[in-house]
Design an enzyme around this catalytic site. Structure first.
Site, PDB file in Angstrom:
ATOM      1  N   THR A   1      40.258  46.921  48.698  1.00 47.20           N
ATOM      2  CA  THR A   1      40.606  45.815  47.800  1.00 47.20           C
ATOM      3  C   THR A   1      41.945  45.242  48.237  1.00 47.20           C
ATOM      4  OG1 THR A   1      39.428  46.942  46.036  1.00 47.20           O
ATOM      5  CG2 THR A   1      40.968  45.209  45.375  1.00 47.20           C
TER       6      THR A   1
ATOM      7  N   LEU B   1      32.588  47.532  26.327  1.00 51.84           N
ATOM      8  CA  LEU B   1      33.183  47.225  25.020  1.00 51.84           C
ATOM      9  C   LEU B   1      33.457  48.535  24.286  1.00 51.84           C
ATOM     10  CD1 LEU B   1      31.221  44.099  23.698  1.00 51.84           C
ATOM     11  CD2 LEU B   1      33.522  44.192  24.661  1.00 51.84           C
TER      12      LEU B   1
ATOM     13  N   CYS C   1      42.046  51.937  40.248  1.00 49.17           N
ATOM     14  CA  CYS C   1      41.606  50.573  40.578  1.00 49.17           C
ATOM     15  C   CYS C   1      42.020  49.534  39.546  1.00 49.17           C
ATOM     16  CB  CYS C   1      40.094  50.556  40.749  1.00 49.17           C
ATOM     17  SG  CYS C   1      39.550  51.690  42.051  1.00 49.17           S
TER      18      CYS C   1
HETATM   19  C1  UGA Z   1      36.127  50.362  38.720  1.00 50.85           C
HETATM   20  C2  UGA Z   1      34.976  49.347  38.677  1.00 50.85           C
HETATM   21  O1  UGA Z   1      34.140  49.607  37.554  1.00 50.85           O
HETATM   22  C3  UGA Z   1      34.140  49.433  39.963  1.00 50.85           C
HETATM   23  O2  UGA Z   1      33.135  48.446  39.949  1.00 50.85           O
HETATM   24  C4  UGA Z   1      35.067  49.211  41.161  1.00 50.85           C
HETATM   25  O3  UGA Z   1      34.374  49.321  42.387  1.00 50.85           O
HETATM   26  C5  UGA Z   1      36.166  50.268  41.138  1.00 50.85           C
HETATM   27  O4  UGA Z   1      36.906  50.147  39.899  1.00 50.85           O
HETATM   28  C6  UGA Z   1      37.066  50.019  42.300  1.00 50.85           C
HETATM   29  O5  UGA Z   1      37.753  48.981  42.317  1.00 50.85           O
HETATM   30  O6  UGA Z   1      37.027  50.794  43.253  1.00 50.85           O
HETATM   31  P1  UGA Z   1      36.290  53.002  38.247  1.00 50.85           P
HETATM   32  O7  UGA Z   1      37.775  52.819  38.383  1.00 50.85           O
HETATM   33  O8  UGA Z   1      35.612  54.133  38.955  1.00 50.85           O
HETATM   34  O9  UGA Z   1      35.543  51.668  38.752  1.00 50.85           O
HETATM   35  O10 UGA Z   1      36.011  53.205  36.716  1.00 50.85           O
HETATM   36  P2  UGA Z   1      35.350  52.379  35.504  1.00 50.85           P
HETATM   37  O11 UGA Z   1      34.041  52.972  35.193  1.00 50.85           O
HETATM   38  O12 UGA Z   1      35.427  50.926  35.742  1.00 50.85           O
HETATM   39  O13 UGA Z   1      36.368  52.762  34.339  1.00 50.85           O
HETATM   40  C7  UGA Z   1      37.732  52.344  34.376  1.00 50.85           C
HETATM   41  C8  UGA Z   1      38.463  52.760  33.125  1.00 50.85           C
HETATM   42  O14 UGA Z   1      38.023  51.981  32.013  1.00 50.85           O
HETATM   43  C9  UGA Z   1      38.290  54.223  32.719  1.00 50.85           C
HETATM   44  O15 UGA Z   1      39.550  54.754  32.366  1.00 50.85           O
HETATM   45  C10 UGA Z   1      37.362  54.144  31.520  1.00 50.85           C
HETATM   46  O16 UGA Z   1      37.565  55.215  30.644  1.00 50.85           O
HETATM   47  C11 UGA Z   1      37.792  52.827  30.908  1.00 50.85           C
HETATM   48  N1  UGA Z   1      36.763  52.193  30.040  1.00 50.85           N
HETATM   49  C12 UGA Z   1      35.556  51.828  30.568  1.00 50.85           C
HETATM   50  C13 UGA Z   1      37.026  51.971  28.712  1.00 50.85           C
HETATM   51  O17 UGA Z   1      38.124  52.289  28.211  1.00 50.85           O
HETATM   52  N2  UGA Z   1      36.075  51.382  27.922  1.00 50.85           N
HETATM   53  C14 UGA Z   1      34.867  51.002  28.412  1.00 50.85           C
HETATM   54  O18 UGA Z   1      34.049  50.466  27.651  1.00 50.85           O
HETATM   55  C15 UGA Z   1      34.610  51.238  29.769  1.00 50.85           C
END
Ligand code: UGA
Length: 444
Positions: A124, A259, A269
């Site tokens: 990225t 959400l 990320c």
């Molecule tokens: C994120 C993106 O979802 C991927 O598509 C992307 O490729 C990746 O970053 C990257 O740039 O490499 P990731 O960091 O593995 O992936 O995790 P997510 O599943 O996106 O979760 C991120 C954070 O958001 C976590 O701390 C999770 O707990 C939080 N989250 C997620 C919430 O607080 N609420 C939600 O409804 C969903």
């Protein structure tokens, strides 16, 4: 058709991509400057937690389709397509991205390209990077114009990395329209299986491909902070953010995913990507376009503070000497990654405020202990909660969601629980006599 590929940088992204490409039938060599990491990967050992990856890695180290090296010359000799998957962390003391690893990868590889080669960037990066690197490759490579660079951003999620690599929901490829070369043709061969399944592919220019990636992460971060901002209003009015998210999520234009109100986003990320996006917009003279992301970041940071304040309130205004069990250290379940983890941040803040904090995480404790060596870590959730005055669920591991409130009730000193991820069956905990608090919920 089998291609000879290299993956430069074997962290979460690179190691998964290398094993995934071997599974798709290609011959792959992975490169890293970290000799210990390369030694472990060569033995078939994954140096981090990612479900399904150890099996895939071992399978292809054994099949001979996947090997690892620290020698860039070996990589240049072997592969026709080179993926760049090194990290672009937040700059120390600034919001921008640290490009030193990406630059070093290009500077070391390009001068060794003596026959036609394609480089596909996956990291990225700030918009404009790919065009700069494409030029640099042409300058440095002995083969000149026959060394071509495109951008192929990666969208894998930790915890689902294998699945996302083998079956991506879309492919994005950036090429310089003035100089497209063989990049698209080669990329289509590499991703032939996904394309045969009619996976959508967007072929565009370099800048758009770079922006797709950061925009996707900025949108996801905005969605999470949106619902968390609404959760703050829910708490002020006695409304319930979970019912609200269900209701607005039925609108297909909005959708229920991302959400989930709670402690907010962390990891390697989303937080750094929105900051780097703002920094880049500033450099481009369009900083106003992204000032809202500052607010997205602020809402997100407030969640952690908010849970610490809730804990203080629950404990009658006194954190010092209170016994608090924090369940979770990883930034999300099915990961051992604690980078910018909301869970670990909350545990650390409570610890600094004088509370006796015991932390349990199924996979993240070794990494957490490196960041907070003075925290107390427990081997099991039961051990963490014993005699606690308060439990905080900070990462929604399924082991925590499955805890039996009656059994846990026998272990603690006081039946108080803050559900920092709104992931527990609230009614069951309340029925078992617990003082249950969700975030932005009726019981907040
Ligand atoms: C994120 C993106 O979802 C991927 O598509 C992307 O490729 C990746 O970053 C990257 O740039 O490499 P990731 O960091 O593995 O992936 O995790 P997510 O599943 O996106 O979760 C991120 C954070 O958001 C976590 O701390 C999770 O707990 C939080 N989250 C997620 C919430 O607080 N609420 C939600 O409804 C969903």
């Amino acid at each position: 058709m089998s291609e000879r590929l290299s993956v430069i940088g074997t962290g979460y992204l690179g190691a998964t991509h290398a094993a995934g490409m071997a599974e798709l039938g290609h011959e792959v060599i992975g490169l890293d400057i970290d000799a210990e990491k390369i030694e472990r990967l060569s033995r078939g050992e994954v140096p981090f937690y990612e479900p399904g990856l150890p099996e895939l890695l071992r399978k292809h180290v054994d099949s001979g389709r996947l090997r690892f090296t620290t020698d860039v010359r070996e990589v240049a000799e072997f592969a026709d397509v080179h993926f760049i998957g090194v990290g672009t962390p937040q700059l120390k003391g600034g919001y921008g991205a640290d490009m030193s690893y990406v630059d070093a990868a290009i500077e070391s590889l390009a001068p060794l390209l003596t026959r036609p080669a394609i480089i596909l960037g996956k990291s990225t990066v700030p918009v404009g990077t790919a065009a700069r690197l494409a030029e640099r490759v042409r300058e440095l490579a002995p083969v000149g114009d026959e060394a071509q660079l495109g951008w192929n951003p990666e969208f894998l999620r930790e915890g689902f990395a294998v699945e996302d690599t083998l079956r991506p929901d879309r492919l994005v490829l950036g090429v310089d329209p003035a100089n497209p070369g063989r990049i698209e043709e080669v990329a289509r061969r590499v991703y032939a299986q996904a394309l045969a399944r009619e996976t959508p592919i967007v072929v565009t220019d370099l800048a758009t491909a770079e922006l797709v990636k950061v925009s996707a992460n900025a949108f996801l971060a905005t969605k999470i902070s949106f619902i968390n901002a609404v959760a703050e209003v829910c708490e002020a009015t006695g409304a319930d953010v979970k019912d609200l998210a269900d209701a607005i999520g039925y609108d297909e234009r909005i959708g229920r995913k991302f959400l989930g109100a709670g402690l907010g986003f962390g990891g390697g990320c989303l937080p750094k990507d929105i900051r780097a996006f703002m920094a880049r917009a500033g450099e481009l003279g369009v900083d106003e376009a992204l000032t809202f992301l500052r607010e997205v970041d602020n809402v997100n940071r407030r969640r952690r503070q908010h849970v610490v304040q809730m804990a203080e309130r629950e404990l009658g205004g006194k954190l010092a000497d209170a016994k608090i069990a924090v369940l979770g250290a990883a930034f999300k379940p099915d990961s051992d990654d604690v980078r910018d983890s909301p869970a670990l941040d909350v545990a650390g803040q409570l610890h600094l405020a004088g509370a006796h904090v015991r932390v349990h995480d199924p996979e993240g404790m070794a990494n957490a202990a490196k960041v907070w060596p003075t925290l107390d870590f427990a081997d099991s959730p039961e051990d963490a909660v014993r005699d606690a005055d308060l439990i905080i669920v900070a990462t929604e591991w399924k082991q925590f969601r499955a805890l039996d409130p009656n059994v846990v009730g026998e272990l603690v000193a006081h039946k108080r629980i803050i559900d920092g991820r709104n992931c527990l069956p609230a009614e069951e905990w309340i029925a078992a006599g617990w003082d249950y608090r969700g975030l932005g919920r009726h019981s907040a």
